[in-house]
Structure formats: C-alpha cells, structure tokens
Motif scaffolding. Sequence first.
Motif, PDB file in Angstrom:
ATOM      1  N   ILE A  11       9.949   3.473  -1.872  1.00 20.24           N
ATOM      2  CA  ILE A  11       9.045   4.105  -0.818  1.00 20.24           C
ATOM      3  C   ILE A  11       9.788   5.267  -0.223  1.00 20.24           C
ATOM      4  O   ILE A  11       9.251   6.318  -0.230  1.00 20.24           O
ATOM      5  CB  ILE A  11       8.643   3.089   0.239  1.00 20.24           C
ATOM      6  N   VAL A  12      11.013   4.944   0.235  1.00 26.68           N
ATOM      7  CA  VAL A  12      11.770   6.005   0.760  1.00 26.68           C
ATOM      8  C   VAL A  12      12.189   7.368  -0.266  1.00 26.68           C
ATOM      9  O   VAL A  12      11.999   8.338   0.081  1.00 26.68           O
ATOM     10  CB  VAL A  12      13.322   5.497   1.172  1.00 26.68           C
ATOM     11  N   ILE A  13      12.276   6.914  -1.451  1.00 29.25           N
ATOM     12  CA  ILE A  13      12.744   7.865  -2.597  1.00 29.25           C
ATOM     13  C   ILE A  13      11.378   8.608  -2.859  1.00 29.25           C
ATOM     14  O   ILE A  13      11.479   9.850  -2.791  1.00 29.25           O
ATOM     15  CB  ILE A  13      13.339   7.078  -3.672  1.00 29.25           C
ATOM     16  N   ALA A  14      10.525   8.035  -3.005  1.00 29.22           N
ATOM     17  CA  ALA A  14       9.108   8.568  -3.409  1.00 29.22           C
ATOM     18  C   ALA A  14       8.620   9.656  -2.276  1.00 29.22           C
ATOM     19  O   ALA A  14       8.101  10.845  -2.500  1.00 29.22           O
ATOM     20  CB  ALA A  14       8.194   7.767  -3.449  1.00 29.22           C
ATOM     21  N   GLU A  15       8.926   9.125  -0.982  1.00 33.56           N
ATOM     22  CA  GLU A  15       8.294  10.145   0.039  1.00 33.56           C
ATOM     23  C   GLU A  15       9.507  11.081   0.444  1.00 33.56           C
ATOM     24  O   GLU A  15       8.813  11.632   1.418  1.00 33.56           O
ATOM     25  CB  GLU A  15       7.818   9.118   1.168  1.00 33.56           C
ATOM     26  N   LEU A  16      10.475  11.135   0.100  1.00 32.11           N
ATOM     27  CA  LEU A  16      11.415  11.900   0.608  1.00 32.11           C
ATOM     28  C   LEU A  16      11.153  13.288   0.979  1.00 32.11           C
ATOM     29  O   LEU A  16      11.570  13.891   1.941  1.00 32.11           O
ATOM     30  CB  LEU A  16      12.934  11.710   0.025  1.00 32.11           C
ATOM     31  N   PRO A  17      10.673  13.851  -0.214  1.00 33.37           N
ATOM     32  CA  PRO A  17      10.355  15.347   0.131  1.00 33.37           C
ATOM     33  C   PRO A  17       9.136  15.621   1.352  1.00 33.37           C
ATOM     34  O   PRO A  17       9.536  16.895   1.816  1.00 33.37           O
ATOM     35  CB  PRO A  17       9.883  15.744  -1.451  1.00 33.37           C
ATOM     36  N   ARG A  69      -6.846   0.599   6.588  1.00 31.21           N
ATOM     37  CA  ARG A  69      -6.890  -0.202   5.055  1.00 31.21           C
ATOM     38  C   ARG A  69      -5.770  -0.938   4.906  1.00 31.21           C
ATOM     39  O   ARG A  69      -5.637  -1.983   4.495  1.00 31.21           O
ATOM     40  CB  ARG A  69      -6.507   0.894   4.180  1.00 31.21           C
ATOM     41  N   ILE A  70      -4.522  -0.704   5.753  1.00 31.00           N
ATOM     42  CA  ILE A  70      -3.497  -1.811   5.945  1.00 31.00           C
ATOM     43  C   ILE A  70      -4.252  -3.062   6.464  1.00 31.00           C
ATOM     44  O   ILE A  70      -3.771  -4.261   6.242  1.00 31.00           O
ATOM     45  CB  ILE A  70      -2.163  -1.343   6.570  1.00 31.00           C
ATOM     46  N   ALA A  71      -4.881  -3.025   7.591  1.00 27.23           N
ATOM     47  CA  ALA A  71      -5.483  -3.903   8.409  1.00 27.23           C
ATOM     48  C   ALA A  71      -6.333  -4.846   7.589  1.00 27.23           C
ATOM     49  O   ALA A  71      -6.244  -5.997   7.683  1.00 27.23           O
ATOM     50  CB  ALA A  71      -5.927  -3.587   9.644  1.00 27.23           C
ATOM     51  N   GLU A  72      -7.169  -4.139   6.735  1.00 28.54           N
ATOM     52  CA  GLU A  72      -8.150  -4.789   5.817  1.00 28.54           C
ATOM     53  C   GLU A  72      -7.305  -5.630   4.831  1.00 28.54           C
ATOM     54  O   GLU A  72      -7.760  -6.725   4.585  1.00 28.54           O
ATOM     55  CB  GLU A  72      -9.108  -3.729   5.281  1.00 28.54           C
ATOM     56  N   ASP A  73      -6.371  -5.250   4.034  1.00 26.19           N
ATOM     57  CA  ASP A  73      -5.659  -5.816   3.133  1.00 26.19           C
ATOM     58  C   ASP A  73      -4.886  -7.016   3.703  1.00 26.19           C
ATOM     59  O   ASP A  73      -4.774  -7.988   3.147  1.00 26.19           O
ATOM     60  CB  ASP A  73      -4.780  -4.916   2.492  1.00 26.19           C
ATOM     61  N   LEU A  82       0.801  -1.147   0.016  1.00 27.59           N
ATOM     62  CA  LEU A  82      -0.075   0.002  -0.087  1.00 27.59           C
ATOM     63  C   LEU A  82       0.907   1.238   0.073  1.00 27.59           C
ATOM     64  O   LEU A  82       0.524   2.325  -0.686  1.00 27.59           O
ATOM     65  CB  LEU A  82      -0.906   0.131   1.146  1.00 27.59           C
ATOM     66  N   PHE A  83       1.941   1.305   0.705  1.00 25.76           N
ATOM     67  CA  PHE A  83       2.960   2.296   0.695  1.00 25.76           C
ATOM     68  C   PHE A  83       3.273   2.769  -0.985  1.00 25.76           C
ATOM     69  O   PHE A  83       3.368   3.642  -1.151  1.00 25.76           O
ATOM     70  CB  PHE A  83       4.193   2.091   1.628  1.00 25.76           C
ATOM     71  N   LEU A  84       3.435   1.567  -1.487  1.00 26.18           N
ATOM     72  CA  LEU A  84       3.871   1.677  -2.785  1.00 26.18           C
ATOM     73  C   LEU A  84       3.051   2.115  -3.832  1.00 26.18           C
ATOM     74  O   LEU A  84       3.014   3.149  -4.711  1.00 26.18           O
ATOM     75  CB  LEU A  84       4.387   0.324  -3.259  1.00 26.18           C
ATOM     76  N   GLU A  85       1.668   1.682  -3.507  1.00 28.01           N
ATOM     77  CA  GLU A  85       0.539   1.835  -4.552  1.00 28.01           C
ATOM     78  C   GLU A  85       0.059   3.398  -3.986  1.00 28.01           C
ATOM     79  O   GLU A  85      -0.202   4.313  -5.100  1.00 28.01           O
ATOM     80  CB  GLU A  85      -0.665   1.064  -4.247  1.00 28.01           C
ATOM     81  N   LEU A  86      -0.321   3.691  -2.843  1.00 24.30           N
ATOM     82  CA  LEU A  86      -0.978   4.992  -2.567  1.00 24.30           C
ATOM     83  C   LEU A  86      -0.156   6.085  -1.981  1.00 24.30           C
ATOM     84  O   LEU A  86      -0.347   7.245  -1.915  1.00 24.30           O
ATOM     85  CB  LEU A  86      -1.994   4.475  -1.358  1.00 24.30           C
ATOM     86  N   GLY A  87       1.186   5.576  -1.407  1.00 25.73           N
ATOM     87  CA  GLY A  87       2.087   6.435  -0.938  1.00 25.73           C
ATOM     88  C   GLY A  87       1.875   6.329   0.745  1.00 25.73           C
ATOM     89  O   GLY A  87       0.536   5.992   1.145  1.00 25.73           O
ATOM     90  N   TYR A  88       2.916   6.752   1.359  1.00 21.44           N
ATOM     91  CA  TYR A  88       2.986   6.642   2.835  1.00 21.44           C
ATOM     92  C   TYR A  88       1.742   7.473   3.434  1.00 21.44           C
ATOM     93  O   TYR A  88       1.040   6.973   4.112  1.00 21.44           O
ATOM     94  CB  TYR A  88       4.312   7.216   3.527  1.00 21.44           C
ATOM     95  N   LYS A 110      -2.244  -3.304  18.215  1.00 21.24           N
ATOM     96  CA  LYS A 110      -1.376  -3.826  19.321  1.00 21.24           C
ATOM     97  C   LYS A 110      -0.025  -4.241  18.899  1.00 21.24           C
ATOM     98  O   LYS A 110       0.737  -4.036  19.837  1.00 21.24           O
ATOM     99  CB  LYS A 110      -2.240  -5.308  19.469  1.00 21.24           C
ATOM    100  N   GLN A 111       0.367  -4.531  17.472  1.00 18.32           N
ATOM    101  CA  GLN A 111       1.699  -4.712  17.190  1.00 18.32           C
ATOM    102  C   GLN A 111       2.444  -3.325  16.921  1.00 18.32           C
ATOM    103  O   GLN A 111       3.565  -2.962  17.002  1.00 18.32           O
ATOM    104  CB  GLN A 111       1.693  -5.848  15.905  1.00 18.32           C
ATOM    105  N   PHE A 112       1.509  -2.554  16.053  1.00 16.73           N
ATOM    106  CA  PHE A 112       2.143  -1.303  15.343  1.00 16.73           C
ATOM    107  C   PHE A 112       0.910  -0.243  15.933  1.00 16.73           C
ATOM    108  O   PHE A 112       0.423   0.185  14.939  1.00 16.73           O
ATOM    109  CB  PHE A 112       2.214  -1.372  13.896  1.00 16.73           C
ATOM    110  N   PRO A 113       1.586   0.721  16.825  1.00 15.36           N
ATOM    111  CA  PRO A 113       0.477   1.663  17.310  1.00 15.36           C
ATOM    112  C   PRO A 113       0.559   2.694  16.505  1.00 15.36           C
ATOM    113  O   PRO A 113      -0.254   3.584  16.343  1.00 15.36           O
ATOM    114  CB  PRO A 113       1.042   1.979  18.684  1.00 15.36           C
ATOM    115  N   THR A 114       1.630   3.084  15.775  1.00 17.26           N
ATOM    116  CA  THR A 114       1.601   4.227  14.705  1.00 17.26           C
ATOM    117  C   THR A 114       2.237   3.780  13.477  1.00 17.26           C
ATOM    118  O   THR A 114       2.859   2.432  13.164  1.00 17.26           O
ATOM    119  CB  THR A 114       2.739   5.080  15.419  1.00 17.26           C
ATOM    120  N   LYS A 115       1.865   4.368  12.329  1.00 20.39           N
ATOM    121  CA  LYS A 115       2.597   4.007  11.021  1.00 20.39           C
ATOM    122  C   LYS A 115       3.980   4.130  10.805  1.00 20.39           C
ATOM    123  O   LYS A 115       4.493   3.421  10.321  1.00 20.39           O
ATOM    124  CB  LYS A 115       1.992   5.001  10.083  1.00 20.39           C
TER     125      LYS A 115
END
Length: 205
Positions: free
Chosen positions: A107-113, A36-40, A23-29, A50-55
């Motif tokens: 992901i890192v390069i696309a979201e760097l700005p 949506r991540i939980a659903e997918d 999803l980070f690749l498809e939609l952006g971070y 419980k495992q990941f309280p934040t993005k």
Amino acid sequence: MTTYHQRVAQQKRALIVQAATQLFLELGYDRASLARIAEDAGVSKATLFKQFPTKAALFDAIVIDSWAGDADAEVPPAGDLTAGLTVLGRHYAALLGRPGMVDLFRIVIAELPRFPELAKAHFAEGKLPYFETVRAYLVAERDAGTADIADPQTAATQFLGMISNYLFWPRLVVPGWTVTPERAIAVVDDAVHTMVARYARHGSR
C-alpha cells in the motif's frame, strides 16, 4: 466500558482494519471511501467514524496493528549480546512474517507518489519504534561494557538488514517466496553470530 462492550468494540475495530487493508490494496488509498470500508466490514458508518474519524487515522491503525508488540517482546537486559540479539532478531522475524505486513508495504509503495504522508506515517509509527528499540539495546550493551559499538544506529541497521533482506523483501517481488520457520531461525542466528563477531568485546558473549 464493560468487558463485553470492550470486546465488541475490539472485534469491530479488527473488522474495520481488515476491510480497510483489503480495499486499500484493491482500489487504492484515494478511491477506498470510509463508507465502503464500513460496508465491507459489516459495521455502521457511525461505528466506523467513532473509532476512526479520518482515513488517515484508519491507516495509522493499520500501521500500529502491523507493528504492535506482544508480551514476549520485552527488551532484553544488557549483559549477554548473543541472547539479547537473538530475542530481538526472532521477534523482528515474527513481525515481518505477519500476514498483513507485505500488504502494508505494498500500500505504501503504491501510494507513495500521491500520498507521501503514508510512507512517513509508516516509518514514524511502524518501523522506527522497533529500530529505536534495537538501537537503544545496543547502546545499553556498549554502556555495560559487553560490546564495542561506536555507531549504534549503523549497527542496528546492519542487524535488521541482514534479517529483512532474506526474510521479507523477496516476498514483495518474488511470487511464491516462502521461508520455513526453521530457515527463519537460522537466518536470525546467522545475523546474531555476525554481529557478535563484529561487536562483542573480548571475553564477552
């Protein structure tokens, strides 16, 4: 936790990380919500939180999983520069060849700005620890008298760069770029031979 519950938790964690990466690749971070991540991933929101309280925590997990070592990746002892660099170089090639590594960098390069903290996390929790492993190994070889390395940081950069410049970076920009396992081994061996020719003390391997 029982062994069974640990196994279930690990399986759900893997599904969450896989769904988040996609999803980070498809939609952006920014646009990829935890819901949506939980659903997918096919898990409840409660399980995800419980495992990941934040993005950010979820992205950190992606980085850590991508760069995680294994039982065969122990740092070799000093004393044989050729053998030690071969172990480290082949493990680095295996890390770069993992299916999700290119996705992580994209992901890192696309979201760097907009999210420079992602790049910082990727560097601090991903590449830097492995780089430090190689640097520390070169220091150990120098201290053992088998290598003449005035600047281990530069030497580690040179070694890893010779490998990644052929095996990894073209995959980001060249469609269909692939490297056979035999070629990957040859690239690592060439890098090792170059390092040994440059840094090994006379009479050492």
